[in-house]
Write an enzyme that holds these catalytic residues in place. Structure first.
Site, mmCIF file in Angstrom:
data_model
loop_
_atom_site.group_PDB
_atom_site.id
_atom_site.type_symbol
_atom_site.label_atom_id
_atom_site.label_comp_id
_atom_site.label_asym_id
_atom_site.label_seq_id
_atom_site.Cartn_x
_atom_site.Cartn_y
_atom_site.Cartn_z
ATOM 1 N N GLY A 20 -61.000 8.035 -16.725
ATOM 2 C CA GLY A 20 -61.955 8.631 -15.802
ATOM 3 C C GLY A 20 -62.741 9.764 -16.449
ATOM 4 N N ARG A 24 -61.561 12.757 -22.093
ATOM 5 C CA ARG A 24 -60.408 11.932 -22.490
ATOM 6 C C ARG A 24 -60.870 10.793 -23.404
ATOM 7 N NH1 ARG A 24 -55.115 13.491 -22.318
ATOM 8 N NH2 ARG A 24 -54.748 14.598 -20.397
ATOM 9 N N ARG A 43 -75.678 11.517 -18.980
ATOM 10 C CA ARG A 43 -74.914 12.246 -17.956
ATOM 11 C C ARG A 43 -73.580 12.770 -18.476
ATOM 12 N NH1 ARG A 43 -76.441 10.967 -12.195
ATOM 13 N NH2 ARG A 43 -78.417 9.922 -12.418
ATOM 14 N N ARG A 87 -58.358 0.242 -17.685
ATOM 15 C CA ARG A 87 -58.414 1.625 -17.214
ATOM 16 C C ARG A 87 -57.152 2.347 -17.661
ATOM 17 N NH1 ARG A 87 -58.863 5.916 -14.038
ATOM 18 N NH2 ARG A 87 -57.277 6.316 -12.467
ATOM 19 N N SER A 90 -54.726 8.516 -14.496
ATOM 20 C CA SER A 90 -53.552 9.139 -13.895
ATOM 21 C C SER A 90 -53.451 8.686 -12.443
ATOM 22 C CB SER A 90 -53.655 10.665 -13.970
ATOM 23 O OG SER A 90 -54.794 11.089 -13.262
ATOM 24 N N ASP A 205 -48.712 13.496 -10.875
ATOM 25 C CA ASP A 205 -48.198 14.345 -9.801
ATOM 26 C C ASP A 205 -47.467 13.466 -8.779
ATOM 27 O OD1 ASP A 205 -51.236 13.824 -9.640
ATOM 28 O OD2 ASP A 205 -50.656 13.989 -7.548
ATOM 29 N N ARG A 218 -48.639 15.730 -19.927
ATOM 30 C CA ARG A 218 -49.700 14.768 -19.575
ATOM 31 C C ARG A 218 -50.297 14.157 -20.840
ATOM 32 N NH1 ARG A 218 -51.012 18.124 -15.222
ATOM 33 N NH2 ARG A 218 -52.632 19.225 -16.355
HETATM 34 N N1 HPA Z 1 -54.744 11.040 -5.516
HETATM 35 C C1 HPA Z 1 -55.722 10.334 -6.030
HETATM 36 N N2 HPA Z 1 -55.879 10.158 -7.322
HETATM 37 C C2 HPA Z 1 -54.989 10.725 -8.147
HETATM 38 C C3 HPA Z 1 -53.950 11.484 -7.664
HETATM 39 C C4 HPA Z 1 -53.819 11.651 -6.282
HETATM 40 O O1 HPA Z 1 -52.904 12.324 -5.785
HETATM 41 N N3 HPA Z 1 -53.244 11.942 -8.737
HETATM 42 C C5 HPA Z 1 -53.856 11.457 -9.833
HETATM 43 N N4 HPA Z 1 -54.910 10.728 -9.482
#
Ligand code: HPA
Length: 235
Positions: A20, A24, A43, A87, A90, A205, A218
């Site tokens: 994303g 990265r 962009r 993809r 995270s 997370d 990470r």
């Molecule tokens: N929500 C949506 N996308 C995410 C999250 C989340 O909690 N953590 C990492 N990407």
């Protein structure tokens, strides 16, 4: 050059890794690819092509959310003849057994997005991973002893901050492991263009336990995921 990608014809490899975050993409190019050159800065959505173990590979940022990813995936499939997009992102874990730093190979992606409702005129489509990429990633990931690997459904939500997180309960009760924001559109576009796609996510997370990863952790798990994506994509 396409609307959002300033690359010459042939400048993008058949295999694209898609984080994303455009920075990265730069980090992947600098740390994993040989002879990487930047082909896009429109962009600030950086894209690079280099080689991994002698094979050409590109890495292209997607931005956050399905509308942004869809712009880049569409242009890569239709204007640069890209064969496979993996993809590498995270996700937030929705079930206790999937811990932080684990890797989730998304077999399919549910969503609350309106994109597929418009595309399929109200019918429910089931966006799924390419089986060959999924199987290769599973084999590569489970052969490693430094990452816990899960396969299953994820949820591609439109909102990082949903007003009512309780609405996810029925999803969890039907096997959804984690939430992110892009995979459903990627799988749908790959199907539309008869190409291959897979979403691999590291758990950054935990929405049940509240556990989070440090930036160092990470980076480590992100690196393992990149290696898995490269090996799987070039099998
Ligand atoms: N929500 C949506 N996308 C995410 C999250 C989340 O909690 N953590 C990492 N990407």
């Amino acid at each position: 050059m396409s609307n959002h990608i300033d690359a010459a014809p042939g400048a993008v490899a058949p295999l694209v890794l898609m984080p994303g975050d455009p920075l990265r993409a730069k980090w992947i190019a600098e740390n994993f690819l040989d002879d990487a050159t930047c082909y896009n800065n429109v962009r600030g959505m950086l894209g690079f092509t280099g080689t991994w173990q002698g094979h050409p590979v590109s890495v292209q940022g997607s931005g956050m959310g399905q509308p942004s990813l869809a712009i880049y995936a569409h242009e890569l499939f239709t204007e640069y003849d890209v064969d496979s997009i993996i993809r590498v992102g995270s996700c937030g874990a929705l079930v206790e057994k999937v811990g932080v730093r684990a890797i989730v190979l998304a077999t399919g992606a549910c969503t609350d997005s309106g994109m597929n409702r418009v595309r399929f005129e109200g019918l429910d489509y089931a966006p799924v991973a390419d089986f060959g990429l999924l199987r290769a990633a599973y084999d590569v990931a489970t052969a490693r002893d430094d990452v816990a690997t899960w396969t299953g459904l994820i949820f591609s939500g439109d909102q990082f901050y949903p007003p009512r997180s309780e609405v996810m309960k029925p999803m969890v009760d039907h096997g959804v492991l984690a939430v992110e924001m892009e995979a459903s559109a990627l799988y749908t576009l790959a199907a539309e263009h008869n190409r291959r796609a897979l979403a691999i996510c590291t758990v950054s997370d935990h929405l049940v336990t509240g556990e989070e990863t440090s930036s160092h952790e990470r980076e480590q798990t992100f690196g393992a995921m990149v290696e898995i994506a490269l090996a799987a994509g070039l099998r």
